[in-house]
Design a protein around this motif. Structure first.
Motif, mmCIF file in Angstrom:
data_model
loop_
_atom_site.group_PDB
_atom_site.id
_atom_site.type_symbol
_atom_site.label_atom_id
_atom_site.label_comp_id
_atom_site.label_asym_id
_atom_site.label_seq_id
_atom_site.Cartn_x
_atom_site.Cartn_y
_atom_site.Cartn_z
ATOM 1 N N ASP A 71 0.872 -1.176 0.000
ATOM 2 C CA ASP A 71 0.000 0.000 0.000
ATOM 3 C C ASP A 71 0.908 1.225 0.000
ATOM 4 N N HIS A 125 4.280 0.287 2.111
ATOM 5 C CA HIS A 125 4.409 -0.663 3.216
ATOM 6 C C HIS A 125 3.618 -1.914 2.854
ATOM 7 N N LEU A 184 0.936 -4.862 2.798
ATOM 8 C CA LEU A 184 -0.507 -4.924 3.026
ATOM 9 C C LEU A 184 -0.921 -6.386 2.895
ATOM 10 N N ARG A 185 -1.229 -6.990 4.026
ATOM 11 C CA ARG A 185 -1.578 -8.416 4.043
ATOM 12 C C ARG A 185 -3.096 -8.575 4.015
ATOM 13 N N TRP A 223 4.103 -12.254 0.426
ATOM 14 C CA TRP A 223 4.088 -11.406 1.619
ATOM 15 C C TRP A 223 5.407 -11.474 2.387
ATOM 16 N N GLN A 262 10.666 -4.610 3.262
ATOM 17 C CA GLN A 262 10.238 -3.499 4.115
ATOM 18 C C GLN A 262 11.151 -3.352 5.327
ATOM 19 N N TYR A 296 -4.340 -8.294 10.427
ATOM 20 C CA TYR A 296 -3.019 -7.662 10.313
ATOM 21 C C TYR A 296 -3.137 -6.150 10.114
ATOM 22 N N VAL A 297 -4.079 -5.556 10.851
ATOM 23 C CA VAL A 297 -4.269 -4.106 10.876
ATOM 24 C C VAL A 297 -4.046 -3.635 12.307
ATOM 25 N N PHE A 329 4.606 -2.041 12.151
ATOM 26 C CA PHE A 329 5.028 -2.173 10.754
ATOM 27 C C PHE A 329 6.069 -3.282 10.594
ATOM 28 N N SER A 389 -0.561 -3.311 9.009
ATOM 29 C CA SER A 389 -0.844 -2.083 8.265
ATOM 30 C C SER A 389 -1.739 -1.176 9.104
ATOM 31 N N ARG A 403 -7.363 2.440 8.223
ATOM 32 C CA ARG A 403 -7.646 3.570 7.336
ATOM 33 C C ARG A 403 -8.666 4.529 7.934
#
Length: 215
Positions: free
Chosen positions: A59, A128, A130-131, A139, A146, A175-176, A203, A208, A211
């Motif tokens: 992302d 970064h 984004l899973r 991934w 990263q 994974y957020v 991170f 991630s 949003r």
């Protein structure tokens, strides 16, 4: 075993081997090389066949194409993507799900020199990981890139960001990671929760940012 049966067995083995090779090649390259017609931002492009493609696994900073406020380094990320793709054609390698709810193709995009575009963007510090399951084939590879870039403080990793004193809560299922006062973070079950003191800790583990609360 008769000579005739031996010949038939050899032919069967050769046919099976050929079919296996065809299957592996078709999986590695799900289509021909195409020209890139337009670059929207650091993770989305338009191909010469009219298909809009979203890179899987990363992302990049968001550009507000309506004239509003874009994320820091968003336009730099777009320029980096343009420069990377310059004079290159690309091919798409699909994962499990091929389209998102916007109708865009979801793919791992490779250039004609063999490089994975999302990995190059990562190494330049303009994205970064984004899973999003089930499309997680590369991934681990992207996370390794990263982590390398984070240590070098390149691109987005060199930006100064105000940390939340209370820390952050990550969801090991999605994974957020979220601010602790985020309503989505509060909905995370104890079983799926993982606490982080700093953003970069999250991170580094491959999480991630949410949003909505934008930690």
């Amino acid at each position: 075993m008769s000579r005739k049966k031996i010949i038939h067995s050899i032919i069967a083995i050769l046919v099976c081997g050929f079919l296996f090779w065809i299957a592996s090649v078709s999986h590695a390259s799900d289509g021909p090389y195409l020209e890139v017609k337009f670059v929207y931002d650091g993770d989305t492009i338009l191909l010469s066949n009219g298909e809009k493609v979203r890179y899987l696994g990363i992302d990049s900073p968001e550009i507000d194409h309506e004239g509003g406020k874009s994320d820091p380094l968003a336009w730099e990320a777009r320029r980096a993507n343009l420069e990377i793709l310059k004079k290159h054609r690309v091919r798409l390698e699909f994962d499990i799900e091929k389209k998102d709810h916007y109708g865009r193709l979801l793919a791992h995009v490779f250039m004609d020199d063999g490089r994975l575009v999302s990995e190059v963007m990562m190494l330049k510090g303009y994205a970064h990981v984004l899973r999003i399951k089930p499309n997680v084939k590369y991934w681990d590879r992207l996370l390794a890139a990263q982590r390398k870039t984070m240590k070098e403080r390149v691109g987005i990793w060199g930006l100064k960001v105000k940390e939340e004193p209370a820390g952050y809560i990550g969801n090991v299922s999605s994974y957020v990671f979220h601010r602790k006062d985020c309503r989505f973070g509060k909905q995370t079950s104890v079983k799926n929760s993982k606490l982080f003191k700093k953003r970069n800790d999250a991170f580094f583990e491959g999480f991630s940012p949410c949003r909505r609360c934008k930690p």
